[in-house]
Scaffold this motif. Structure first.
Motif, short mmCIF file in Angstrom:
data_model
loop_
_atom_site.label_atom_id
_atom_site.label_comp_id
_atom_site.label_asym_id
_atom_site.label_seq_id
_atom_site.Cartn_x
_atom_site.Cartn_y
_atom_site.Cartn_z
N THR A 1 0.81 -1.22 0.00
CA THR A 1 0.00 0.00 0.00
C THR A 1 0.85 1.27 0.00
O THR A 1 0.37 2.33 -0.44
CB THR A 1 -0.95 0.03 1.21
OG1 THR A 1 -0.17 -0.09 2.41
CG2 THR A 1 -1.96 -1.11 1.13
N LEU A 2 2.10 1.21 0.47
CA LEU A 2 2.95 2.41 0.51
C LEU A 2 3.96 2.44 -0.63
O LEU A 2 4.85 3.31 -0.65
CB LEU A 2 3.70 2.48 1.85
CG LEU A 2 2.85 2.64 3.11
CD1 LEU A 2 3.74 2.90 4.31
CD2 LEU A 2 1.83 3.75 2.97
N ALA A 3 3.82 1.54 -1.60
CA ALA A 3 4.78 1.50 -2.70
C ALA A 3 4.93 2.87 -3.36
O ALA A 3 3.94 3.53 -3.67
CB ALA A 3 4.33 0.47 -3.74
N GLY A 4 6.17 3.31 -3.53
CA GLY A 4 6.43 4.57 -4.21
C GLY A 4 6.38 5.80 -3.32
O GLY A 4 6.73 6.90 -3.78
N GLY B 1 1.28 3.89 -3.14
CA GLY B 1 0.52 2.84 -3.82
C GLY B 1 1.11 2.39 -5.13
O GLY B 1 0.74 1.34 -5.67
N GLY B 2 2.01 3.22 -5.72
CA GLY B 2 2.63 2.82 -6.98
C GLY B 2 1.67 2.79 -8.15
O GLY B 2 1.95 2.16 -9.16
N GLY B 3 0.53 3.47 -7.99
CA GLY B 3 -0.42 3.51 -9.10
C GLY B 3 -1.25 2.25 -9.28
O GLY B 3 -1.85 2.05 -10.34
N SER B 4 -1.29 1.39 -8.26
CA SER B 4 -2.09 0.17 -8.36
C SER B 4 -2.63 -0.23 -7.00
O SER B 4 -2.12 0.19 -5.96
CB SER B 4 -1.28 -0.98 -8.97
OG SER B 4 -0.20 -1.33 -8.12
N ILE B 5 -3.65 -1.05 -7.02
CA ILE B 5 -4.26 -1.63 -5.81
C ILE B 5 -4.00 -3.12 -5.89
O ILE B 5 -4.26 -3.75 -6.92
CB ILE B 5 -5.77 -1.36 -5.79
CG1 ILE B 5 -6.04 0.15 -5.90
CG2 ILE B 5 -6.42 -1.94 -4.54
CD1 ILE B 5 -7.29 0.47 -6.68
N ALA B 6 -3.47 -3.70 -4.84
CA ALA B 6 -3.13 -5.12 -4.88
C ALA B 6 -3.41 -5.79 -3.55
O ALA B 6 -3.33 -5.16 -2.50
CB ALA B 6 -1.65 -5.30 -5.26
N ASP C 1 -5.14 -1.68 -11.83
CA ASP C 1 -4.51 -0.41 -12.18
C ASP C 1 -5.35 0.72 -11.61
O ASP C 1 -6.57 0.75 -11.82
CB ASP C 1 -4.44 -0.27 -13.71
CG ASP C 1 -3.59 -1.36 -14.36
OD1 ASP C 1 -2.66 -1.84 -13.70
OD2 ASP C 1 -3.87 -1.71 -15.52
N ASP C 2 -4.71 1.66 -10.92
CA ASP C 2 -5.45 2.79 -10.36
C ASP C 2 -5.56 3.88 -11.41
O ASP C 2 -4.81 4.86 -11.41
CB ASP C 2 -4.78 3.31 -9.09
CG ASP C 2 -5.73 4.18 -8.28
OD1 ASP C 2 -6.75 4.64 -8.85
OD2 ASP C 2 -5.47 4.39 -7.08
N SER C 3 -6.49 3.70 -12.33
CA SER C 3 -6.65 4.63 -13.45
C SER C 3 -7.27 5.95 -13.03
O SER C 3 -7.40 6.86 -13.84
CB SER C 3 -7.51 3.99 -14.55
OG SER C 3 -8.67 3.39 -14.00
N PRO D 1 7.35 4.14 -11.55
CA PRO D 1 8.56 3.33 -11.35
C PRO D 1 8.40 2.25 -10.29
O PRO D 1 8.72 1.08 -10.53
CB PRO D 1 9.60 4.37 -10.96
CG PRO D 1 9.14 5.63 -11.62
CD PRO D 1 7.64 5.58 -11.57
N MET D 2 7.89 2.60 -9.12
CA MET D 2 7.73 1.58 -8.08
C MET D 2 6.50 0.71 -8.33
O MET D 2 6.35 -0.35 -7.74
CB MET D 2 7.64 2.24 -6.70
CG MET D 2 8.94 2.87 -6.23
SD MET D 2 10.35 1.73 -6.31
CE MET D 2 9.85 0.46 -5.15
N GLY D 3 5.63 1.19 -9.21
CA GLY D 3 4.49 0.36 -9.60
C GLY D 3 4.96 -0.90 -10.32
O GLY D 3 4.36 -1.98 -10.18
N LEU D 4 6.04 -0.77 -11.11
CA LEU D 4 6.62 -1.93 -11.78
C LEU D 4 7.11 -2.95 -10.76
O LEU D 4 6.82 -4.13 -10.85
CB LEU D 4 7.77 -1.48 -12.68
CG LEU D 4 8.65 -2.59 -13.27
CD1 LEU D 4 7.84 -3.52 -14.15
CD2 LEU D 4 9.81 -1.98 -14.05
N ASP D 5 7.87 -2.47 -9.75
CA ASP D 5 8.38 -3.38 -8.72
C ASP D 5 7.25 -4.03 -7.93
O ASP D 5 7.34 -5.21 -7.56
CB ASP D 5 9.31 -2.62 -7.78
CG ASP D 5 10.59 -2.19 -8.47
OD1 ASP D 5 11.56 -2.94 -8.44
OD2 ASP D 5 10.59 -1.09 -9.06
#
Length: 514
Positions: A53-56, A70-75, A90-92, A101-105
């Protein structure tokens, strides 16, 4: 500690609030926000474990309080139709879902967790793709791992399911391309390697988004999509049905054994003249517990593939409403491999005059696509059972798991006919060849003799094609009353299941009498 927890919750809420700012735009388009999609996909009241939840957070160019985690996504890991799944959305609502960048990781980590823990991987796709203003070559190169992991998941027997809520461009188009099941939304889903601007810049060609990669095109023409939904809610309902039919956990109750169709309806399905059209979906409806889910219904429509259950056994059905064309062969190949991935038996209901012939079909690669289907049938790793209902002609007998392909059980209806081709077709072919040979010698064919030869060939083919004749040659395991089909299949499936569960004590010798 409570203060730190409150800070954590505030940061998580920051991402949700930022995404929710796009709600007026989503409402205008008739779409659900990404978090609303996840909520509808999940089983109400079931446990859910959010991840990353804290990605990026504070890793981008922004500082507090502008940095959105969040890195632009919900997981997270949650339950869908009673099955524990990995879910990524994807958090569109934030930057149109552009990859961070951290969304990729984060995505790579979610794929790793799914692979290690054998979790079906569900991706709710709507992304603007890479942000070219923040392009770095290392992100592009490392991004290839996303698609490698999708292939690894599928090869490991873990289903990859994509719900294409919006666009998937360039590399993003390989998300559905490398998924086992793709659900698209009419008027909203897009998937293309090059969108209209790039296409025009690269080739000068002008095309609309719908022509290049719309949902209707992909579900009916290209075959990239399996299911066409009317809106986000419908798409998520289909996704839940797809997951339900995975029968993912051994012994997991999935189906009500009660049957809705009437066995007596099967008596009148096959006409005496096998050239008359038949909808074999009616046969499936009489055999399954409750309902069945048709696979790629708009693509290769004469070849029907569907998922259902018989007496609680999850199975796949393949049948024919006409010749098998290029699209139908490709659909059947995909479906056979999908059933092997799920470990579900395949039931073939034969009713085909064979593979499509003609200039267009040959130029479309009918031979190689039909061969792919035959390879899939040959190498299928699940039990295969065949019912010969109507015509079983030409290579269609092979592609639909005829006797030569060693199905575990094969039965015929009294209406079944098996031959290299229809009697009249064979006679006409021989007539054309004979008359051409005589013409080269300058001989005029005798009409009466020609008719006798024609009738003789028709009679010979018809006699040998008859179900009772072929059963006499043990080309099946018996002729059955169509009304007994469900009971026979249920008995065979029980037998197969018991064999799978039974542990035998293999020896290097047979028991000798002393």
């Amino acid at each position: 500690m409570l203060a730190r927890i409150a800070q954590l919750r505030a940061l998580e809420e920051r991402a949700a609030a930022k995404s929710a700012e796009a709600k007026p735009v989503f409402d205008k388009r008739g779409q659900l926000l990404p978090r609303e999609r996840v909520a509808l996909l999940l089983d109400p009241g079931a446990p859910y474990l959010p991840l990353g939840t804290l990605a990026g957070y504070l890793q981008d160019t922004k500082e507090e309080p502008q940095s959105v985690p969040g890195g632009g996504s919900i997981a997270g890991i949650g339950f869908v139709s009673g099955t524990r799944c990995m879910i990524v959305a994807d958090d569109s609502g934030i930057d149109a879902g552009a990859v961070q960048p951290m969304g990729l990781d984060k995505m790579l980590r979610m794929q790793e967790i799914a692979l290690q823990n054998k979790l079906p991987f569900i991706h709710l796709v709507e992304s603007a793709g890479a942000n070219l203003m923040r392009y770095t070559v290392q992100t592009f190169v490392r991004g290839g791992g996303l698609f490698r992991n999708l292939a690894r998941l599928s090869a490991a027997g873990i289903p990859v399911i994509s719900v294409q809520h919006g666009s998937g461009t360039a590399g993003g188009a390989y998300m559905p391309g490398l998924s086992d099941i793709v659900i698209m939304v009419r008027g909203r889903s897009r998937a293309f390697l090059a969108g209209p601007p790039l296409l025009k810049a690269a080739t000068g060609e002008v095309a609309t988004e719908e022509e290049l990669g719309g949902a209707e095109m992909h579900t009916a023409v290209s075959g990239l999509g399996e299911y066409l939904a009317e809106d986000d809610r419908h798409a998520l309902g289909i996704a839940r049905d797809v997951v339900c039919r995975l029968s993912w956990m051994p012994g997991q109750a999935r189906h009500d054994n009660k049957k809705l169709g009437s066995d007596s309806n099967l008596l009148g399905v096959m006409p005496l003249n096998l050239r008359e059209p038949v909808d074999m979906r009616d046969v499936i409806a009489c055999l399954v517990d409750q309902t069945h889910l048709e696979f790629k219904p708009l693509y290769g429509a004469q070849t029907v593939c569907s998922q259902g259950a018989i007496a609680g056994h999850s199975v796949g059905f393949i049948t024919n409403n006409g010749p098998i064309d290029v699209a139908g062969a490709n659909k059947a190949t995909h479906f056979i491999q999908y059933m092997c991935q799920l470990g579900q038996p395949i039931i073939y209901l034969q009713n085909t005059t064979g593979y499509m012939v003609g200039k267009e079909s040959e130029q479309g690669g009918m031979i190689k696509h039909g061969s792919k289907m035959i390879q899939a049938v040959t190498n299928a790793t699940v039990p295969q059972l065949t019912i010969q209902c109507g015509a079983s002609f030409g290579a269609g007998n092979y592609g639909m798991c005829g006797r030569g392909y060693a199905p575990r059980f094969l039965f015929s209806w009294p209406s079944a006919k098996t031959a290299v081709m229809g009697g009249e077709q064979a006679a006409r072919t021989m007539q054309i060849v004979t008359e051409a040979g005589l013409a080269r010698k300058g001989i005029t064919p005798d009409p009466e003799q020609s008719k006798k030869q024609f009738d003789k060939i028709v009679s010979m083919f018809e006699a040998q094609a008859d179900a009772f004749y072929t059963s006499g040659l043990l080309l099946d395991d018996g002729v059955i009353d169509p009304r007994d089909t469900r009971a026979v299949l249920a008995f065979c499936l029980d037998t197969i299941r018991e064999a799978e569960l039974k542990q035998t004590n293999a020896m290097q010798f047979g028991v000798a009498r002393m």
